[in-house]
Design a protein around this motif. Sequence first.
Motif, PDB file in Angstrom:
ATOM      1  N   ALA A  79      -5.646  64.023  23.146  1.00  0.00           N
ATOM      2  CA  ALA A  79      -5.791  62.568  23.134  1.00  0.00           C
ATOM      3  C   ALA A  79      -6.160  62.050  21.763  1.00  0.00           C
ATOM      4  O   ALA A  79      -5.925  60.886  21.449  1.00  0.00           O
ATOM      5  CB  ALA A  79      -6.840  62.143  24.154  1.00  0.00           C
ATOM      6  N   LEU A  80      -6.737  62.893  20.929  1.00  0.00           N
ATOM      7  CA  LEU A  80      -7.166  62.441  19.607  1.00  0.00           C
ATOM      8  C   LEU A  80      -6.052  62.511  18.566  1.00  0.00           C
ATOM      9  O   LEU A  80      -6.165  61.909  17.504  1.00  0.00           O
ATOM     10  CB  LEU A  80      -8.365  63.269  19.143  1.00  0.00           C
ATOM     11  N   ARG A  81      -5.015  63.253  18.860  1.00  0.00           N
ATOM     12  CA  ARG A  81      -3.911  63.370  17.900  1.00  0.00           C
ATOM     13  C   ARG A  81      -3.012  62.137  17.966  1.00  0.00           C
ATOM     14  O   ARG A  81      -2.793  61.582  19.029  1.00  0.00           O
ATOM     15  CB  ARG A  81      -3.081  64.610  18.227  1.00  0.00           C
ATOM     16  N   PRO A  82      -2.468  61.714  16.837  1.00  0.00           N
ATOM     17  CA  PRO A  82      -1.551  60.565  16.860  1.00  0.00           C
ATOM     18  C   PRO A  82      -0.247  60.914  17.571  1.00  0.00           C
ATOM     19  O   PRO A  82       0.239  62.038  17.507  1.00  0.00           O
ATOM     20  CB  PRO A  82      -1.310  60.259  15.387  1.00  0.00           C
ATOM     21  N   SER A  83       0.291  59.913  18.267  1.00  0.00           N
ATOM     22  CA  SER A  83       1.515  60.149  19.039  1.00  0.00           C
ATOM     23  C   SER A  83       2.770  59.884  18.216  1.00  0.00           C
ATOM     24  O   SER A  83       3.857  60.283  18.615  1.00  0.00           O
ATOM     25  CB  SER A  83       1.529  59.255  20.281  1.00  0.00           C
ATOM     26  N   GLY A  84       2.629  59.183  17.125  1.00  0.00           N
ATOM     27  CA  GLY A  84       3.798  58.832  16.323  1.00  0.00           C
ATOM     28  C   GLY A  84       4.219  57.391  16.555  1.00  0.00           C
ATOM     29  O   GLY A  84       4.955  56.816  15.775  1.00  0.00           O
ATOM     30  N   ASN A  85       3.753  56.781  17.633  1.00  0.00           N
ATOM     31  CA  ASN A  85       4.047  55.384  17.938  1.00  0.00           C
ATOM     32  C   ASN A  85       2.842  54.572  17.487  1.00  0.00           C
ATOM     33  O   ASN A  85       1.768  54.649  18.079  1.00  0.00           O
ATOM     34  CB  ASN A  85       4.288  55.235  19.445  1.00  0.00           C
ATOM     35  N   SER A  86       3.007  53.769  16.439  1.00  0.00           N
ATOM     36  CA  SER A  86       1.866  53.060  15.849  1.00  0.00           C
ATOM     37  C   SER A  86       1.260  52.041  16.807  1.00  0.00           C
ATOM     38  O   SER A  86       0.037  51.867  16.829  1.00  0.00           O
ATOM     39  CB  SER A  86       2.276  52.394  14.542  1.00  0.00           C
TER      40      SER A  86
END
Length: 144
Positions: A79-86
């Motif tokens: 959950a802490l990692r960025p998904s790539g969708n800003s």
Amino acid sequence: MTASAPSYATPANPGWLRRAEGWLDQRGRPAWIVAMILGFILFWPLGLALLGYMIWSKRMFGKSCRTRRTSSFQQGYAALRPSGNSAFDAYKADTLRRLEDEQKSFEDFLRRLRDARDKAEFDQFMEDRSRSPRDVKEEDRAEA
């Protein structure tokens, strides 16, 4: 031979060993362990053979606790990692910040509630303590 049926497929009429293996596989690891224990009780070489087969075929240690712990540990921080969708990452950060604020507010509320309860209990104790010596003195005077 059809393309959908692989060459290693089980025969149409498997032997009793293959049927027993399939039956135990359907019931999972506990069934294998019970079969091994019964094998040791009935005839110890049979139990030993089942234990060896379970270890050799990786039925005993296929999914160890270490593997599950590592995967659940990694999933917890996903959950802490960025998904790539800003836009989603901004929404997620805002929601996490709001939840942290709500958690802090709730913990403060619980602390104030505990403090109020402790103060009420202390006040009651002090009132009972201050009342007790007077009641004892009045009883002594009434008896005399």
